[in-house]
Design a protein around this motif. Structure first.
Motif, short mmCIF file in Angstrom:
data_model
loop_
_atom_site.label_atom_id
_atom_site.label_comp_id
_atom_site.label_asym_id
_atom_site.label_seq_id
_atom_site.Cartn_x
_atom_site.Cartn_y
_atom_site.Cartn_z
N HIS A 233 0.84 -1.19 0.00
CA HIS A 233 0.00 0.00 0.00
C HIS A 233 0.89 1.25 0.00
CE1 HIS A 233 -2.82 3.07 1.49
NE2 HIS A 233 -3.78 2.29 0.99
N ALA A 234 0.43 2.30 -0.67
CA ALA A 234 1.23 3.53 -0.82
C ALA A 234 1.64 4.11 0.52
CB ALA A 234 0.46 4.56 -1.64
N ASP A 235 0.79 3.99 1.54
CA ASP A 235 1.11 4.54 2.86
C ASP A 235 2.19 3.73 3.57
OD1 ASP A 235 -0.77 6.44 2.42
OD2 ASP A 235 -2.37 5.41 3.53
N ARG A 236 2.43 2.47 3.14
CA ARG A 236 3.40 1.60 3.82
C ARG A 236 4.60 1.25 2.94
NH1 ARG A 236 -1.64 -0.20 5.41
NH2 ARG A 236 -1.71 -1.85 3.84
N GLY A 237 4.87 2.10 1.95
CA GLY A 237 6.07 1.88 1.15
C GLY A 237 5.84 1.79 -0.34
N GLY A 238 4.61 1.50 -0.77
CA GLY A 238 4.30 1.48 -2.19
C GLY A 238 5.20 0.55 -2.99
N ALA A 239 5.78 1.09 -4.07
CA ALA A 239 6.63 0.30 -4.98
C ALA A 239 7.95 -0.07 -4.36
CB ALA A 239 6.85 1.06 -6.27
N GLY A 240 8.25 0.47 -3.18
CA GLY A 240 9.50 0.12 -2.51
C GLY A 240 9.43 -1.18 -1.74
N VAL A 241 8.22 -1.77 -1.67
CA VAL A 241 8.02 -3.04 -0.95
C VAL A 241 7.22 -3.98 -1.84
CG1 VAL A 241 7.05 -4.14 1.11
CG2 VAL A 241 8.03 -1.84 1.27
N THR A 242 7.62 -5.26 -1.91
CA THR A 242 6.89 -6.27 -2.67
C THR A 242 6.23 -7.25 -1.70
OG1 THR A 242 8.38 -6.11 -4.56
CG2 THR A 242 7.09 -8.13 -4.36
N LEU A 243 4.89 -7.39 -1.82
CA LEU A 243 4.13 -8.36 -1.03
C LEU A 243 4.08 -9.67 -1.80
CD1 LEU A 243 1.14 -6.15 0.21
CD2 LEU A 243 3.27 -6.70 1.42
N VAL A 244 4.44 -10.78 -1.17
CA VAL A 244 4.51 -12.09 -1.83
C VAL A 244 3.48 -13.02 -1.18
CG1 VAL A 244 5.98 -14.01 -2.47
CG2 VAL A 244 6.97 -11.73 -2.20
N THR A 245 2.63 -13.65 -2.02
CA THR A 245 1.66 -14.66 -1.55
C THR A 245 2.13 -16.02 -2.04
OG1 THR A 245 -0.13 -13.03 -1.69
CG2 THR A 245 -0.75 -15.37 -1.56
#
Length: 795
Positions: free
Chosen positions: A780-792
């Motif tokens: 989410h943009a408030d928690r880092g946006g493109a600087g963080v990748t969420l992996v499922t």
């Protein structure tokens, strides 16, 4: 034909000539700089360019080449050609130095004739042998003075002078000592020379106490300089000898001048060659300073220039520690006349003057500041209309003077002409000026001429877009920051950005709205379209640069990976080879021991003691060569009896794994080993004490190398890659995802930061190829946006 008469000053070529003059070593070279002229002869220009390029290579090579005494001896030749005259010692000394430099140049070109063909051909101008140099060196020493042995008479005279001077000194020293002892001289006095005669200082009140002649007195009158009567004859003899010496020197110099006089025509040609060498070297030095090259001259009319730079502007910018924006130019028979448009102070006039100056430099035989693979052509006529030619005497206004130039261009321009017109059509009412400029442009295009025209008129841009032979050009502009980029783009017209610039400096919206209404909606739309195209082009180029940067990095990483793989493969092969060698050596050693044992048993005829000893040694060898085993200690496990129920702790008999029973169905039992679940037969399990479960789990972890429970407690669902290198993240991501999957974790989070996006691209490219990954996305943009990748991960 060149137009106008002051063309060179208008394009600043006169400043180029001054810079070349400053690189000359003498007036010989400067005279050639003054004679630089525009040439239409392709063969001559190629020769001049080749000569300069060859000398540029000499300077780059660092080879020794005469660098001094390029002396202009023409005044001495003029003096020496008159019978009865003679050159002085210092004049002959300069002739000698010039001849030595000439000799050094000739020897260099003869030695390197295959490397510098064009320069070697110049020595054909020199038809002079070294006899004159030898004659001068026979007479003059290295300091330019007549040698004592220049003639027998001179040697005798100078020998006699030396003798008389010695005798004179002895007599004077004796007289001076006696006078000093009597107190007749000042305390700090010494023998000196007055009027060419040796004298001694005497106090004025004592001047009558010594016989002699007074030649001078001090400023205060307290000391007189007296020549004693005793040395009068010696001084007279010395004066006579000096006259004799002077007459002999004059005779020698007269003879030397007479011997030089027949060679004066050859000397003129030889020193003309020396001046030409100085001139070519000055051009080469200047070329190195402006980083100039030797382009290709094509017979067909084409101008394909790469990284062209205005030499004077680049020099000024270097002093200010700034970089010039190079120019790319491409004109041919289909696109001959370039119409450049764009905002004020955007670089239109600088571009025009750059092309004009470089083309003129080329046709004057100079290397030009473009890349060496550039292609040029030669024109017979060079026309230019730059600046204000208002003439009060002829009652010409600025616009009238421009029209006079246009009349000349329209009458004489042809396919062998290149012309340059700055701010075409300005100076009068725009509606009429634009119409006249349009008609002149069409006439010039019809003549087949080449050239560059700068303008703000929209009708000229439209004509250029529709007419064969004409082409639009635009000076690039940063629409967002409203700043010029000083880059020429050929193929599209440029906007003047008048409304945007007016808005930037703060004109009110009402004024701008009124201006837009009067300009017309179509014209405003046209300018907006140009602005949009410029903006999109800037964005595209920025994206392209980023992509190219990433591609270069990816190629670099791929190369590093391949090198690492090759290194590992090589090391693996080497280890296998060494292992095979060691195994073979061990096998050979074992076989020898076995054969020796058999031989011992045979020789002892199976004696029990000998056989027993031999077998013992063989057993010891067997133990020695047997691979070591890693033994893991296991704690004592207390096995309980009774029926196995849900919740009991059990151990799998065949592999020792400890687990918890979570379900029983007939003779099938579902067990849990950490987060892993499995079904086993009831008879494969045995019930154990719960108190020993923890010890057994630790022992099992040591045996298997993986402790599920402790890993679950230690594992973090966040991986921080910031600050890591590209080659480091591959193993980190792989281990992170594998452990998460083994532990049954569904969601992971990888922090790589934004930056240039390199770590993000590497991370996501790796995740795409992992079978355990179901999907990934931005945080989410408030928690880092493109600087963080969420992996499922997959279930």
């Amino acid at each position: 034909m060149l137009y106008p008469h002051n063309l060179e000053s208008k394009i600043n070529f006169d400043k180029i000539k001054e810079l070349i003059k400053s690189e000359c070593s003498s007036s010989l070279g400067i005279d050639f700089v003054e004679k630089i002229h525009f040439s239409r002869d392709i063969q001559l220009l190629n020769k001049l360019l080749d000569q300069t390029e060859e000398f540029r290579q000499i300077l780059l090579s660092g080879e020794y080449f005469p660098s001094s005494n390029f002396i202009n001896i023409y005044p001495y030749l003029e003096k020496g050609k008159i019978p009865g005259t003679f050159l002085y010692e210092d004049e002959f000394h300069e002739v000698r130095l010039g001849l030595l430099t000439l000799k050094g140049c000739l020897e260099f070109f003869e030695k390197h004739q295959e490397s510098y063909i064009q320069l070697f051909q110049l020595i054909g101008m020199v038809q002079l042998d070294h006899s004159l140099l030898k004659s001068i060196e026979r007479v003059l020493d290295e300091k330019g003075k007549i040698k004592n042995n220049a003639s027998k008479e001179l040697a005798m005279i100078r020998s006699q002078i030396l003798y008389e001077e010695t005798r004179l000194r002895k007599v004077m020293d004796r007289i001076f000592r006696e006078a000093k002892a009597k107190g007749l001289t000042p305390d700090d006095a010494s023998i000196t020379i007055r009027g060419g005669r040796m004298v001694m200082p005497v106090l004025a009140e004592n001047k009558r106490r010594i016989k002699g002649f007074i030649h001078d007195e001090s400023a205060t009158g307290q000391t007189v300089f007296l020549e004693p009567a005793e040395v009068l004859d010696i001084n007279n003899d010395l004066r006579d000898l000096e006259y004799m010496e002077r007459r002999e020197v004059q005779r020698i110099l007269t003879e030397l001048t007479d011997s030089m006089r027949p060679s004066i025509p050859e000397l003129r040609k030889a020193f003309q060659f020396l001046g030409m060498v100085d001139f070519i070297r000055a051009k080469a030095r200047f070329a190195l300073k402006i980083n100039a090259s030797r382009p290709t001259i094509e017979k067909i009319k084409t101008m394909e220039w790469h990284n062209a730079r205005h030499p004077l502007l680049e020099t000024v910018l270097k002093q200010q520690q700034k970089k010039i924006v190079p120019l790319e130019l491409n004109l041919d028979h289909n696109r001959r006349l370039l119409v450049i448009s764009g905002p004020n102070a955007g670089g239109k006039s600088v571009t025009l003057k750059t092309v004009a100056l470089i083309q003129y430099m080329l046709q004057c035989g100079l290397l030009i500041p473009v890349d060496a693979h550039s292609k040029c052509t030669v024109f017979k006529q060079f026309f230019i209309d730059i600046g204000d030619e208002q003439n009060i005497e002829n009652d010409l206004s600025t616009y009238s003077s421009h029209l006079m130039s246009m009349k000349h261009f329209a009458e004489f321009a042809d396919k062998n002409t290149i012309l340059f017109i700055d701010e075409f059509g300005t100076g009068t009412e725009p509606q009429f000026g634009g119409a006249i400029a349009e008609s002149i442009l069409l006439a010039l295009n019809k003549s087949g001429t080449y050239g560059i025209i700068t303008t703000h008129y929209g009708n000229l841009k439209q004509i250029a877009a529709k007419s064969q032979g004409l082409v639009n050009g635009a000076m690039r502009y940063d629409v967002d920051r409203l700043e010029p980029l000083y880059q020429l783009e050929i193929g599209k017209p440029g906007s003047s950005f008048a409304l945007e610039i007016a808005g930037k400096i703060g004109l009110s919206k009402e004024i701008l709205a009124y201006a837009k209404a009067n300009i017309g909606e179509e014209r405003v739309r046209y300018d907006k379209l140009l602005n949009k195209l410029e903006n999109e082009k800037n964005q595209y180029e920025q994206l392209l640069a980023e992509t190219q940067k990433k591609d270069r990095l990816l190629q670099q990483r791929l190369q590093e990976y391949n090198q690492l793989k090759d290194t590992l493969d090589t090391q693996k092969k080497e280890l296998l080879r060494q292992a095979k060698v060691e195994a073979k050596a061990l096998l050979d050693q074992t076989n020898k021991r076995i054969e020796a044992t058999i031989q011992t048993i045979k020789e002892s005829q199976a004696d029990k003691e000998v056989t027993k000893k031999a077998r013992k040694e063989l057993e010891e060898l067997k133990v020695a060569v047997k691979p070591e085993k890693v033994v893991h200690s296991s704690p004592e496990i207390k096995v309980l009896g009774g029926e196995i129920q849900i919740g009991d702790q059990v151990r799998v008999k065949d592999n020792g794994a400890v687990a918890e029973v979570i379900g029983i169905r007939n003779k099938e039992v579902e067990i849990s080993i950490g987060e892993l679940k499995s079904n086993v037969k009831l008879n494969r399990l045995e019930k154990i004490s719960k108190s020993t479960l923890k010890k057994e789990a630790k022992a099992a972890a040591k045996r298997t190398g993986y402790d599920t429970s402790s890993k679950m407690m230690e594992f973090s669902t966040n991986l921080d890659l910031r600050g890591k290198r590209g080659e480091e993240v591959f193993s980190l991501i792989q281990n992170f995802v594998d452990e998460g999957y083994m532990l049954g974790i569904k969601d992971l989070r990888i922090l790589h930061g934004k930056g240039d996006g390199i770590l993000r691209d590497i991370t996501r490219n790796l995740l795409r190829n992992m079978n355990s990954v179901q999907q990934f996305s931005d945080e989410h943009a408030d928690r880092g946006g493109a600087g963080v990748t969420l992996v499922t991960l997959k279930g």
